[in-house]
Design an enzyme around this catalytic site. Structure first.
Site, PDB file in Angstrom:
ATOM      1  N   ASN A   8     -16.513  -6.133  17.032  1.00 36.26           N
ATOM      2  CA  ASN A   8     -16.808  -4.764  18.109  1.00 36.26           C
ATOM      3  C   ASN A   8     -17.772  -4.576  19.154  1.00 36.26           C
ATOM      4  O   ASN A   8     -19.263  -4.927  18.822  1.00 36.26           O
ATOM      5  CB  ASN A   8     -16.949  -4.211  16.753  1.00 36.26           C
ATOM      6  N   LYS A  15     -21.087  -6.188  17.250  1.00 38.54           N
ATOM      7  CA  LYS A  15     -20.920  -7.184  16.105  1.00 38.54           C
ATOM      8  C   LYS A  15     -19.695  -7.502  15.952  1.00 38.54           C
ATOM      9  O   LYS A  15     -18.977  -7.711  15.697  1.00 38.54           O
ATOM     10  CB  LYS A  15     -20.674  -5.747  15.332  1.00 38.54           C
ATOM     11  N   ARG A  92     -12.352  -3.778  17.876  1.00 39.27           N
ATOM     12  CA  ARG A  92     -11.998  -2.535  17.690  1.00 39.27           C
ATOM     13  C   ARG A  92     -11.980  -1.952  19.254  1.00 39.27           C
ATOM     14  O   ARG A  92     -12.867  -2.414  20.662  1.00 39.27           O
ATOM     15  CB  ARG A  92     -13.474  -2.121  16.943  1.00 39.27           C
ATOM     16  N   HIS A 180     -12.600   7.666  15.582  1.00 37.32           N
ATOM     17  CA  HIS A 180     -12.499   6.996  13.902  1.00 37.32           C
ATOM     18  C   HIS A 180     -11.389   7.462  13.363  1.00 37.32           C
ATOM     19  O   HIS A 180     -11.371   7.064  11.710  1.00 37.32           O
ATOM     20  CB  HIS A 180     -14.081   8.400  12.551  1.00 37.32           C
ATOM     21  N   ARG A 240     -25.758  13.648  20.053  1.00 34.33           N
ATOM     22  CA  ARG A 240     -24.428  14.721  20.538  1.00 34.33           C
ATOM     23  C   ARG A 240     -24.075  15.391  20.059  1.00 34.33           C
ATOM     24  O   ARG A 240     -24.060  16.206  18.975  1.00 34.33           O
ATOM     25  CB  ARG A 240     -22.899  13.636  20.913  1.00 34.33           C
TER      26      ARG A 240
END
Ligand code: ADP
Length: 404
Positions: A8, A15, A92, A180, A240
Site C-alpha cells: 500500500n 506499507k 492497493r 474504501h 478533508r
C-alpha cells in the site's frame, strides 16, 4: 512456505504485509511493516504477527529517495534477512476508473490504462503505480495484482453513478465512484459469519478512520456511498472537509486568489477535523480537549454521519443493521455512543455497557436495528484477491520469479 506480499504505497510511505498461504488457501499474517519518511527521514519498521518488533532502522535520505528505492530496501530486507520470497504481490490501487470492477492481474497494458486514471486521483494513483512499475521492470514474471478502492462500488445503479452535469463529462469519467471499497468488501464478506440474516439485508457500514465514508449494502453489494468522484466528498475527515458547496471553492479562487493546486492542497490537508478544530486531525486529541472548537468539530463529525445515515437508509428503503469500522469506529466508544444515540429514531436501542467494552454487538437484544463493531482488514482482502486471481489465471506462470 509460499507467501503473498501486500503493498500500500502513499506519497511518503510504503506499507507492506506478508501473508503465508496455508492449506486450502487460508492466509496467515506474518509480518506488518512500513518504510516511511521517504525523501526526508527514511525508516524501516516491521513487526511480526504478535506485534513483536522485527526491524527498526533509519536510512540516509540519498539511499531511499523515492518509492521504488523504498521497495528495493524493504524487498532486500525480506529476502536477505528473513528469507522471504513472495510468490505474488497484491497492490492497493485507489482508482480502477469506470472499467475495473474486480482485481486484475497486472501487465504493461493494465498499467497504461491505470495511468489514465492519474487525473482522477492525482494525490494517490501515481504513488500506487510507482512500485508496480518498478517491480514489473525488475521482476517481469512475478505476478502482481491490482486491487481497487473503487471496484466494490461498481455495482451502483445508474442514478447513483451520475452528477447533474452534462453527460459527456460522465462519459469521460466524472462519476460518483466511491472509495474504501476493499474495507467494505471485507465487512460484506465477514458479516455473514457474524449475523447471517442481517448480512442478506440492508446494512449501513461506517468506515471512520482518518479518511471516512459510509456505504449502503444490500445483500452484501454496494448500492450507494457517501464518497463520489474523489475521496474528498461525503463525511468530514481528519483533514478533508467532506461534502462542501462548490461555491466555496469558487470563493477561494475568486476572493482568496487561490490557484487550483492551492485549493487541492487546502481541501486535502487543511480542512476536516483539523481545520474546524484548529487543534488536531486526530480524534483522540479532540476527545481529550476542552477547546470549544474541538467540541464543535466532534459535534459536526457526528452530525454529518447521522445526516448521511438518513440518506443511505433512504437509498436502501429501510435498514436492517448498522456497522462501525476503522480507527475511530473500532476504537472510540465515545463517538459511537454519540452517533447511535442520535440514530435512535431509526429503531436503535443502544447498549452503553457493551459499547464501553468494545463488544461486537453494541445494541440491546430488543433493538429493532442491531449495531455491530467489526474490525476491518483491507490488507487481508488484498491478499485474498491476489491469491484468487492467481489461482484463476492461466497466464500467471507456476515458474514464478521471486522478489529479490
Ligand atoms: P487510516 O485511514 O489512516 O487507515 P485508521 O482507520 O487507522 O486510519 O484511523 C486512524 C484514526 O483513528 C486516527 O486518526 C484517530 O483519530 C482514530 N483513532 C484511533 N484510535 C482511536 C481511539 N482509541 N479513540 C479515538 N480515535 C481513535
Amino acid at each position: 512456505m509460499d507467501t503473498i506480499l501486500v503493498v500500500n504505497a502513499g506519497s511518503s510511505s510504503v506499507k507492506f504485509q506478508i501473508f503465508a498461504i496455508e492449506g486450502e488457501g487460508r492466509l496467515r499474517r506474518q509480518i506488518k511493516g512500513q518504510m516511511d519518511g521517504i525523501g526526508s527521514r527514511p525508516r524501516l519498521r516491521a513487526v511480526d504477527a504478535n506485534g513483536d518488533p522485527l526491524a527498526e532502522r533509519a536510512y540516509q535520505i540519498e539511499s531511499v529517495s523515492d518509492i521504488p528505492a523504498a521497495m528495493a530496501v524493504a524487498g532486500a530486507w525480506l529476502r536477505d534477512e528473513l528469507r522471504i520470497n513472495p510468490m505474488a504481490v497484491g497492490h492497493r490501487v485507489v482508482h480502477g476508473g469506470p472499467d475495473y470492477e474486480r482485481p486484475v492481474l497486472i501487465d504493461y497494458g493494465v498499467v497504461s490504462r491505470l495511468e489514465r486514471y492519474v487525473a482522477l486521483a492525482p494525490l494517490h494513483q501515481p504513488h500506487n503505480l510507482a512500485p508496480i512499475r518498478s517491480l514489473l521492470a525488475n521482476f517481469p514474471s512475478l505476478p502482481q495484482v491490482a486491487c481497487f478502492d473503487t471496484a466494490f462500488h461498481r455495482t451502483h445503479g445508474t442514478v447513483a453513478d451520475y452528477y447533474a452535469i452534462p453527460y459527456q463529462l460522465h462519459a469521460e469519467g466524472v462519476r460518483r465512484y466511491g472509495f474504501h471499497g476493499l474495507s467494505y468488501e471485507y465487512i460484506a464478506r465477514t458479516l455473514p459469519q457474524i449475523a447471517p440474516d442481517v448480512a442478506k439485508g440492508r446494512v449501513i457500514v461506517a468506515h471512520l478512520g482518518s479518511g471516512a465514508s459510509m456505504c449502503a449494502l444490500k445483500g452484501g453489494r454496494s448500492v450507494e456511498s457517501t464518497m463520489g468522484f474523489t475521496a474528498l466528498d461525503g463525511l468530514p475527515m481528519g483533514t478533508r472537509p467532506g461534502q462542501i458547496d462548490p461555491g466555496v471553492v469558487l470563493y477561494l479562487i475568486s476572493e482568496k486568489g487561490m490557484s487550483a493546486s492551492n485549493v487541492q492542497d487546502f481541501l486535502y490537508r487543511s480542512c476536516g477535523l483539523k481545520g474546524l478544530s484548529g487543534v488536531s486531525n486526530d480524534m483522540r486529541q479532540l476527545e481529550a480537549s476542552n477547546d470549544p472548537h474541538a467540541i464543535l468539530a466532534i459535534e459536526y463529525f457526528v452530525y454529518r454521519i447521522c445526516l448521511n445515515a438518513g440518506m443511505l437508509a433512504a437509498a436502501l428503503q429501510g435498514l436492517d443493521a448498522f456497522v462501525f469500522t476503522a480507527g475511530i469506529g473500532e476504537n472510540s466508544a465515545g463517538i459511537r455512543s454519540r452517533i447511535v444515540e442520535q440514530l435512535a429514531w431509526l429503531g436503535i436501542a443502544f447498549d452503553p455497557v457493551a459499547n464501553a467494552s468494545h463488544a461486537r454487538l453494541i445494541s440491546r437484544s430488543d433493538s429493532r436495528i442491531p449495531v455491530y463493531v467489526v474490525p476491518t482488514d483491507e490488507e487481508l482482502m488484498i491478499a485474498q484477491h491476489t491469491l484468487s486471481v492467481l489461482l484463476n489465471s492461466p497466464s500467471s506462470s507456476p515458474n514464478r520469479e521471486r522478489v529479490s
